[in-house]
Design a protein around this motif. Sequence first.
Motif, PDB file in Angstrom:
ATOM      1  N   GLN A   1     -10.407   6.021   6.904  1.00 58.70           N
ATOM      2  CA  GLN A   1     -10.439   5.603   5.497  1.00 58.70           C
ATOM      3  C   GLN A   1     -10.626   6.809   4.573  1.00 58.70           C
ATOM      4  OE1 GLN A   1     -13.181   2.389   4.553  1.00 58.70           O
ATOM      5  NE2 GLN A   1     -13.545   3.208   2.523  1.00 58.70           N
TER       6      GLN A   1
ATOM      7  N   VAL B   1     -12.828   4.239  12.171  1.00 51.92           N
ATOM      8  CA  VAL B   1     -12.094   3.619  11.060  1.00 51.92           C
ATOM      9  C   VAL B   1     -12.592   4.161   9.720  1.00 51.92           C
ATOM     10  CG1 VAL B   1     -11.584   1.445   9.864  1.00 51.92           C
ATOM     11  CG2 VAL B   1     -11.508   1.535  12.346  1.00 51.92           C
ATOM     12  N   ASN B   2     -13.894   4.389   9.594  1.00 46.89           N
ATOM     13  CA  ASN B   2     -14.432   4.959   8.348  1.00 46.89           C
ATOM     14  C   ASN B   2     -13.882   6.358   8.089  1.00 46.89           C
ATOM     15  OD1 ASN B   2     -15.959   2.725   7.692  1.00 46.89           O
ATOM     16  ND2 ASN B   2     -17.799   3.459   8.705  1.00 46.89           N
TER      17      ASN B   2
ATOM     18  N   GLN C   1      -7.869   8.417   1.867  1.00 52.05           N
ATOM     19  CA  GLN C   1      -8.230   8.639   0.464  1.00 52.05           C
ATOM     20  C   GLN C   1      -8.045  10.102   0.068  1.00 52.05           C
ATOM     21  OE1 GLN C   1     -12.085   7.177  -0.604  1.00 52.05           O
ATOM     22  NE2 GLN C   1     -11.854   7.650  -2.759  1.00 52.05           N
TER      23      GLN C   1
ATOM     24  N   SER D   1      -7.959   0.523   5.779  1.00 53.15           N
ATOM     25  CA  SER D   1      -8.938   0.503   6.869  1.00 53.15           C
ATOM     26  C   SER D   1      -9.213  -0.931   7.320  1.00 53.15           C
ATOM     27  CB  SER D   1     -10.239   1.180   6.433  1.00 53.15           C
ATOM     28  OG  SER D   1     -10.846   0.478   5.363  1.00 53.15           O
ATOM     29  N   ARG D   2      -9.198  -1.863   6.364  1.00 46.38           N
ATOM     30  CA  ARG D   2      -9.366  -3.274   6.729  1.00 46.38           C
ATOM     31  C   ARG D   2      -8.210  -3.735   7.622  1.00 46.38           C
ATOM     32  NH1 ARG D   2      -9.196  -5.477   1.826  1.00 46.38           N
ATOM     33  NH2 ARG D   2      -6.950  -5.801   2.001  1.00 46.38           N
TER      34      ARG D   2
ATOM     35  N   SER E   1      -7.119   3.060   0.581  1.00 44.08           N
ATOM     36  CA  SER E   1      -7.869   3.469   1.775  1.00 44.08           C
ATOM     37  C   SER E   1      -8.758   2.343   2.294  1.00 44.08           C
ATOM     38  CB  SER E   1      -8.703   4.715   1.485  1.00 44.08           C
ATOM     39  OG  SER E   1      -9.661   4.465   0.473  1.00 44.08           O
ATOM     40  N   ILE E   2      -9.387   1.602   1.383  1.00 46.57           N
ATOM     41  CA  ILE E   2     -10.244   0.478   1.805  1.00 46.57           C
ATOM     42  C   ILE E   2      -9.397  -0.648   2.391  1.00 46.57           C
ATOM     43  CG2 ILE E   2     -11.794  -1.336   0.981  1.00 46.57           C
ATOM     44  CD1 ILE E   2     -12.815   0.719  -1.105  1.00 46.57           C
TER      45      ILE E   2
ATOM     46  N   TYR F   1       0.827  -1.197   0.000  1.00 45.53           N
ATOM     47  CA  TYR F   1       0.000   0.000   0.000  1.00 45.53           C
ATOM     48  C   TYR F   1       0.870   1.259   0.000  1.00 45.53           C
ATOM     49  CZ  TYR F   1      -3.942  -3.062   1.070  1.00 45.53           C
ATOM     50  OH  TYR F   1      -4.891  -4.037   1.018  1.00 45.53           O
TER      51      TYR F   1
ATOM     52  N   SER G   1      -8.716   4.791  -3.604  1.00 46.78           N
ATOM     53  CA  SER G   1      -9.825   4.038  -3.004  1.00 46.78           C
ATOM     54  C   SER G   1      -9.350   2.658  -2.556  1.00 46.78           C
ATOM     55  CB  SER G   1     -10.977   3.896  -4.001  1.00 46.78           C
ATOM     56  OG  SER G   1     -11.491   5.150  -4.361  1.00 46.78           O
TER      57      SER G   1
END
Length: 604
Positions: A148, A144-145, A152, A109-110, A105-106, A12, A102
């Motif tokens: 994320q 967490v959202n 992004q 966050s996971r 960031s996804i 990442y 995207s």
Amino acid sequence: MFRILKLLKAKYKWLAVVTLLLTIFETFAFLFTPTFIGQIVSLVALEYNKITHPFTNVEINILLYKTSFPTIVEALKFLGLSFGITLLIGAISGMVSTYLSSYISIGGSRDIRSYLWNHIESLSQKDIELFTNAKILTRFTIDVNRIQMGIQMALKSIILGPVQLTLGLVLSLLSSLKLSAVFGAMIPLLFLIMGVLGLISMPLFKKEQKLNDNINIESQENILGVKVIKSFNLEENQWNKFKNVNETLGKTSGKSWLVFNLMFIMVMLIANLASLAILATVGYTSRGITQAEYQKQISNINAFINYVMIVTMGVIMTIFVLFYIYRARISAKRIFEILDKEPDIKFITSDKKVTEGKIKFDHVSFRYYENSEKNVLEDITFEANPGEIIGIIGPTGSGKSTIAKLLNLDFKTQYGKVLIDNNNIQEIDTLSLRQNISHVYQVPTILSGTIKSNLLFANENASDNDMIQATKISCAYEYINRFPKKYDHEVEQKGANLSGGQKQRLSIAQGVIRKPKILILDDSTSALDAKTESLVRKNIREAFKETGITTVIIAQKISSIIDANKIIVLHHGKISDIGTHQELMKKNKLYKEIALTQLGGEHE
């Protein structure tokens, strides 16, 4: 925020570098579009008004690059091709960078949720109690959202906004120094407004995060306590409490978003006023100009108005990204409140294992909090040999369940030692400890799924015969076989479609299916009738008479421990006496009072 980025996997991080480079390409590509548009518009205007002389070359001036063409058509072809290539580069770079931002960031966050989950699993019960369940759930969801979104925006707009703002100013200066004077008033005014509104909004964002915790706490308490609330007719009282928290959150969120949107309104107002000033300036100075000056004026005004919008978008994007990064920063701090919490009880890898199940409490004293006025347990000393049944009884609050928690290493002792097989429990291999101690609680934790899945939750390697044997020991076999699907009978969350006794028997089956060396029954037969309870104890003794199992029964009822090898009587956190039922009936006043109250005179 940078600490959160360090948690991301290496792939990442590399993709983040690629995303930033593509964003730079996108920014540069679209920054050239106003110049192309200005040149194209000026040439179209010249062609339409037939201002050019047939023998005059058409000059093209794209920033510092200058060239000329014999006709307007050829110049337009060159500009059109160059414009198309530039747009294509910008569009491809933009689409790829948007996808990558995207994706990162996804995925990030996971990973953050995974770090959070794994760390919480490493914490002891004492550690987890420092955070409420509602607050932990808020970290997993809302916080967490927001991180994320922050990642992004940081990857996509942290460069796009400031670069558009900076290069927009530079390119506008190169286009027209005179028209660029409008930015001298526009930019300071924009940043002044941003600064003032930013100072107003920041405290609101912090308050909003805390209120999200509060609304989760209120929601969870009302959902979990719905039976009590209804039984005492407290619906209106609880509704008013929830309503107050909900309305406060709504008002705070409304204020924060009002301030945030006000920023955009003010930015767009100033941008439009700047465009109006440019048009007025050009209109006033365009009288009696030559062909070359006309072409340059038309080009400059179109380019410059576009640069005003680019600078404006740069400011908007900068506000936008700072807004999301600031909110992500607040959430990151909340995440690290948990991640930075050092486990009170460390995971131990050791050659010291649980082999037989011998228990020894050696002058153990304990308090849950360091600032507590007194100990919950005081100078507790006793032993239990492998295969013995130990009963623990005493008034409510005497410390019975605390002994079970210390034996299960949910908490550490402050003074004295808990020994298993002559090894300090805090030095025993953690996996061995967990595999060889089964703690069955009074309130079972039954998960949604099936009877079988709940049994496999306790021992994933259990065979069908193991499940049958475990349920027969716990007296759950009979009621399970009355279900049409038997062990595949669907169980609702928290075992809502099972009775209290059924849940307790299933929970005991979970405890014995692991075939532990130590079995703790923490008032886990309270919902069973005396006959079933006696049969469960008998089944456990017979099932483990060859392999041996040390059973610790914590109970309120004398009938649960009457046939134990040793009975420990607790009072105010201290051992009042130890002995068999018959011995205690003769020498311990407290135990005799409990027995006579529950059993009458038949056991005197």
